[in-house]
Design a protein around this motif. Structure first.
Motif, PDB file in Angstrom:
ATOM      1  N   GLU A   1      -7.978   1.036   8.780  1.00 49.17           N
ATOM      2  CA  GLU A   1      -9.376   1.029   9.210  1.00 49.17           C
ATOM      3  C   GLU A   1      -9.529   1.549  10.635  1.00 49.17           C
ATOM      4  O   GLU A   1     -10.523   2.195  10.967  1.00 49.17           O
ATOM      5  CB  GLU A   1      -9.958  -0.378   9.092  1.00 49.17           C
TER       6      GLU A   1
ATOM      7  N   LEU B   1     -13.218  -1.204   4.891  1.00 47.07           N
ATOM      8  CA  LEU B   1     -12.556  -1.121   3.595  1.00 47.07           C
ATOM      9  C   LEU B   1     -12.935  -2.362   2.798  1.00 47.07           C
ATOM     10  O   LEU B   1     -12.592  -3.481   3.166  1.00 47.07           O
ATOM     11  CB  LEU B   1     -11.040  -1.050   3.786  1.00 47.07           C
ATOM     12  N   LYS B   2     -13.649  -2.168   1.712  1.00 49.18           N
ATOM     13  CA  LYS B   2     -14.247  -3.289   1.004  1.00 49.18           C
ATOM     14  C   LYS B   2     -13.550  -3.629  -0.296  1.00 49.18           C
ATOM     15  O   LYS B   2     -13.926  -4.576  -0.963  1.00 49.18           O
ATOM     16  CB  LYS B   2     -15.728  -2.997   0.747  1.00 49.18           C
TER      17      LYS B   2
ATOM     18  N   GLN C   1      -9.997   1.006  -2.687  1.00 49.49           N
ATOM     19  CA  GLN C   1     -10.311   1.904  -1.578  1.00 49.49           C
ATOM     20  C   GLN C   1      -9.101   2.064  -0.658  1.00 49.49           C
ATOM     21  O   GLN C   1      -8.819   3.167  -0.163  1.00 49.49           O
ATOM     22  CB  GLN C   1     -11.502   1.337  -0.803  1.00 49.49           C
TER      23      GLN C   1
ATOM     24  N   LEU D   1      -7.184   5.707   0.004  1.00 53.24           N
ATOM     25  CA  LEU D   1      -7.025   6.237   1.359  1.00 53.24           C
ATOM     26  C   LEU D   1      -5.550   6.367   1.738  1.00 53.24           C
ATOM     27  O   LEU D   1      -5.166   7.311   2.437  1.00 53.24           O
ATOM     28  CB  LEU D   1      -7.740   5.332   2.356  1.00 53.24           C
TER      29      LEU D   1
ATOM     30  N   TYR E   1     -12.511  -6.587   2.569  1.00 50.92           N
ATOM     31  CA  TYR E   1     -11.970  -6.031   1.334  1.00 50.92           C
ATOM     32  C   TYR E   1     -11.401  -7.175   0.521  1.00 50.92           C
ATOM     33  O   TYR E   1     -11.042  -8.222   1.030  1.00 50.92           O
ATOM     34  CB  TYR E   1     -10.902  -4.965   1.587  1.00 50.92           C
TER      35      TYR E   1
END
Length: 822
Positions: free
Chosen positions: A697, A704-705, A709, A713, A817
């Motif tokens: 992040e 970042l949830k 994700q 990434l 996240y």
């Protein structure tokens, strides 16, 4: 009017030239110093590009020559020549050379390799007072190491390999608090090692190969961070050394060891990859567990007198690629896991033993038996004496055992009596003075692993016990305006103490009956969790029931952290307060140091901390502090205190057993067994994954949830690492993508991807993470000075600086996240 217009360009030109001259003058003294060094080194090939017009600070670095500057001053100088085996002319003066070097007072990293330097290292080397790394390997320097090096308090790495230094390793070596790497290979040092070497708790590499050292080794188990120990080709001995359990490489070959190989020592080396005992006279059984150590890849025990019967069903680590068992006194059969048919390609050498059904040359079993008997003659005689002594000691021990048992019964009765008195007294609050059981031993062993960690808690008041009146005053009797939220470990209140300092107070309601004594060993450990990169506990308070004096509520008081969550400074913040790239690296280093302290700063370490980016707060200086970590207060798991009035025989025997165990068992032994089981090794890699998510992040600059994700990434980062500069910068937060160097960015991406690997064993250690982050910081620092990129630097807004925002431990937060695969 026309003449005035014509004179204007001329005036501007004069001003421009004067400004250029001023810029040149700022660096001229150090530029002249470098040119003087070139002259003193007799113009080596590696420096042929230097002249009066060289822009040293902006020169392209390479493996042989690098100059790094910061604010018009040289901070790093790396020169690697081609004069290996060739000395500089007799007219060379090492004294003049070091005197000239001293004109670069800000040099932190100095590498002078294969330049033909010769002479005694002058005392004036201490004029380079900022030195952190000194490498003068592959030269012709001789004589003792100058005592003046002891004044270089910041020295972290000292490499004197392949010279002609002689004499003893000085006792003052233990006064270098930051020393992490000490390499003295291929010199003429002699004598035994000083005991002060054992005090270098931050030492990671100790390489003393190919010298003339002799005698017993000091206790190296205190070097809790030691990873590489290379003692090859000396005369150390005769006893097997006591070792740090974090060793990765251990080389004891070609010495004079004549003892047994300590099975207890070697089986605890759960990180050991490279182990070489060859060409000694080690005797006794070969510890076959060496072949199945969890990280072992290379094992060499050749040319010793090790005995033992091997069997075909012995197991081997799948990563073990090279094994040399040759020239020992081993019998039995070669293990199946070492045979070509095992399906694993290994280099295996086992000749010169007495193994059956082996392809390589083997001796008859009678040879190994006779040799083993010859080696064991003296031990057998000693055993006869020991057996007689053992009878006497056995009788004495039996008597002492009865005495100790009687003492244990006495302690139990005293404890029962003390509990009755506590119930009868029924005070509302109990002021604790003495901890229970083995915790005093545990806490006396708890120590910081480096000078940096010793300084970690500076600026914090001493841990203390607060009264309930102080807690009520700080929270204005727990009024609603002070309430900040509620998490899984209780309610959080904002508070202000009588001295005006702000704090955050957590209230825990006890769900099971616990006495203050039962809680104190947790409290004493919590009091040790103080570090500049942790939101530290300042103290506690017990509130007790009137009827039985057990704890009803307890309060923890935490330090105040003013600048809120890290996320608000990157992905959720405003443009005016976004962190720069170099500040993001600094924050990542701070978080990593906090994790390192939790893992290794005290004994036992604190693992599996469930870290999130919302757990990282920033103080007044934008330094990172971890606010939520795994406090060793397991409220849910604490057992109910026995009712003393109805104490039955079973309860009595339980108390008796507890006293006997507390008397005999050492906590550090239990901790070592936990390490051997691999528990700690897996747990610390959980925190490494969580750190990788935080680092991700920081790089991409958006929240970042979900785990998906993170995975996507990570794959994109991994692909961009091997791509071009443009592809990498496309992954970075747009707010900082123009202000980061490519090398710094690439390093950050690489360590981030490694932290996020699915297999915990493939993730880096926290020390590896720190090394890479610090490298990225140094590269970025040099790049900023050389390229002078456009500044996009944010500063805290007055509103942000003035507000009280403290998130401690498991305070209410949106983790950002979902639970991910750790």
């Amino acid at each position: 009017m026309g003449k005035q217009l014509c004179g204007l360009p001329l005036l501007l030109l004069v001003l421009l030239l004067s400004s250029i001259n001023e810029t040149t003058q700022l660096q001229s003294s150090q530029s002249q110093t470098l040119l003087r060094l070139q002259q003193l080194l007799y113009y080596p090939k590696v420096l042929t590009s230097w002249n009066n017009f060289t822009d040293f600070c902006n020169s392209e670095p390479n493996s042989s020559l690098t100059v790094v500057c910061y604010e018009d001053s040289i901070t790093q100088l790396h020169i690697t020549g081609d004069r290996r085996g060739h000395m500089l002319p007799k007219s060379f003066s090492i004294d003049s050379f070091v005197t000239t070097l001293a004109k670069l007072p800000d040099v932190k990293v100095l590498t002078l390799v294969s330049l033909g330097l010769w002479g005694r290292l002058p005392d004036k080397i201490n004029r380079l007072s900022s030195l952190e790394i000194l490498n003068v390997s592959s030269n012709f320097l001789f004589g003792p190491v100058p005592h003046e090096l002891s004044s270089l308090a910041s020295l972290q790495t000292l490499i004197l390999d392949e010279n002609m230094f002689s004499g003893l390793v000085p006792d003052w070596i233990g006064s270098l608090p930051s020393l992490a790497v000490l390499s003295l290979r291929k010199n003429a040092f002699n004598g035994s090692l000083p005991s002060s070497l054992s005090t270098l708790s931050g030492l990671r590499v100790l390489s003393l190969a190919n010298n003339r050292f002799s005698g017993a080794l000091p206790d190296l188990s205190r070097l809790t961070n030691l990873q590489v120990l290379d003692l090859e080709s000396n005369s150390f001995g005769p006893m097997f050394p006591r070792l740090s359990h974090k060793l990765v490489t251990l080389i004891l070959s070609k010495n004079m060891f004549r003892s047994a190989v300590s099975s207890q020592e070697v089986t605890s080396l759960y990180q050991l990859q490279h182990f070489d005992l060859s060409f000694n006279t080690f005797v006794g059984p070969f510890p076959t567990s060496l072949m199945s150590l969890p990280a072992i890849t290379y094992l060499n025990i050749s040319h010793n007198k090790l005995t033992g019967r091997l069997s075909t069903n012995l197991s081997c680590n799948s990563q073990l690629m090279s094994v040399d068992l040759s020239s020992n006194l081993l019998t039995g059969s070669l293990p199946d896991c070492l045979k070509p048919s095992s399906g694993v390609s290994r280099d295996v050498v086992y000749g010169g033993n007495c193994l059956a059904n082996a392809n390589e040359d083997q001796r008859p079993v009678s040879f190994c038996s006779n040799e083993a008997l010859a080696v064991g003659i003296i031990p057998q005689r000693r055993n006869r004496v020991k057996s007689k002594l053992g009878v006497a000691l056995g009788v004495t021990g039996g008597v002492l055992g009865l005495i100790l048992l009687a003492g244990a019964v006495f302690v139990v009765l005293r404890r029962v009596s003390a509990k009755r008195k506590a119930i009868e007294a029924s005070p509302r609050f109990i002021k604790e003075n003495v901890s229970m059981g083995y915790t005093s031993k545990l806490l006396s062993d708890a120590r910081y692993i480096s000078q940096t960690m010793k300084l970690g808690a500076l600026g914090l008041p001493a841990y203390r016990t607060f009264s309930l009146e102080e807690i009520e005053y700080a929270t204005n009797n727990f009024e609603s305006s002070a309430f900040m939220g509620e998490g899984s470990q209780g309610q959080i209140y904002r508070g202000r103490l009588k001295d005006g300092s702000f704090v955050a107070i957590r209230c825990l309601k006890m769900k099971k009956s616990c006495s203050t004594q039962n809680l104190m060993h947790h409290i004493e450990l919590i009091a040790k969790l103080r570090h500049r990169h942790l939101v530290s506990v300042l103290g506690h308070c017990f509130e007790c029931y009137l009827d039985d004096s057990t704890v009803s509520r307890m309060f923890f008081v935490f330090e105040y952290v003013p600048n809120g969550e890290l996320r608000s400074w990157i992905s959720d913040g405003h443009v005016g307060r976004l962190l720069t790239w170099e500040k993001r690296i600094s924050v990542a280093i701070g978080v990593a140091k906090g994790i390192q302290f939790l893992h290794t700063g005290i004994v036992p370490g604190v693992y599996d901390n469930n870290l999130r980016i919302t757990d990282v707060l920033l103080d007044n200086n934008l330094a990172a502090k971890i606010s939520s970590y795994n406090l060793p207060l397991l409220v849910e798991g604490l057992g109910k205190v026995s009712d003393v009035k109805s104490l039955d025989l079973v309860s009595f025997l339980n108390l008796l057993a507890e006293c006997v165990l507390l008397f005999f068992l050492r906590w550090d032994k239990l901790y070592q067994e936990k390490e051997l089981q691999g528990v700690i090794k897996d747990e610390d890699k959980v925190d490494i994954y969580d750190f990788g998510v935080i680092l991700l992040e920081l790089i991409v600059g958006r929240p970042l949830k979900a785990k998906g994700q993170v995975d996507v990434l990570k794959e994109q980062l991994q692909a961009s690492i091997s791509a071009d500069d443009g592809a990498r910068r496309s992954m970075v937060d747009p707010a900082v993508h123009r202000t980061c160097s490519d090398q710094s960015l690439k390093t950050m991406m690489e360590i981030c991807v490694r932290c996020l690997l699915k297999d915990p064993l493939e993730r880096p250690s926290i020390e590896d993470v720190l090394w890479n982050l610090q490298f990225a910081s140094q590269v970025q620092e040099g790049w900023l000075h050389n390229s002078n990129p456009p500044s996009i630097r944010g500063s805290p807004s007055p509103a942000a600086s003035s507000r009280l925002h403290v998130t401690t431990l498991e305070s209410p937060r949106d983790s950002g996240y979902e639970e991910h695969e750790r």
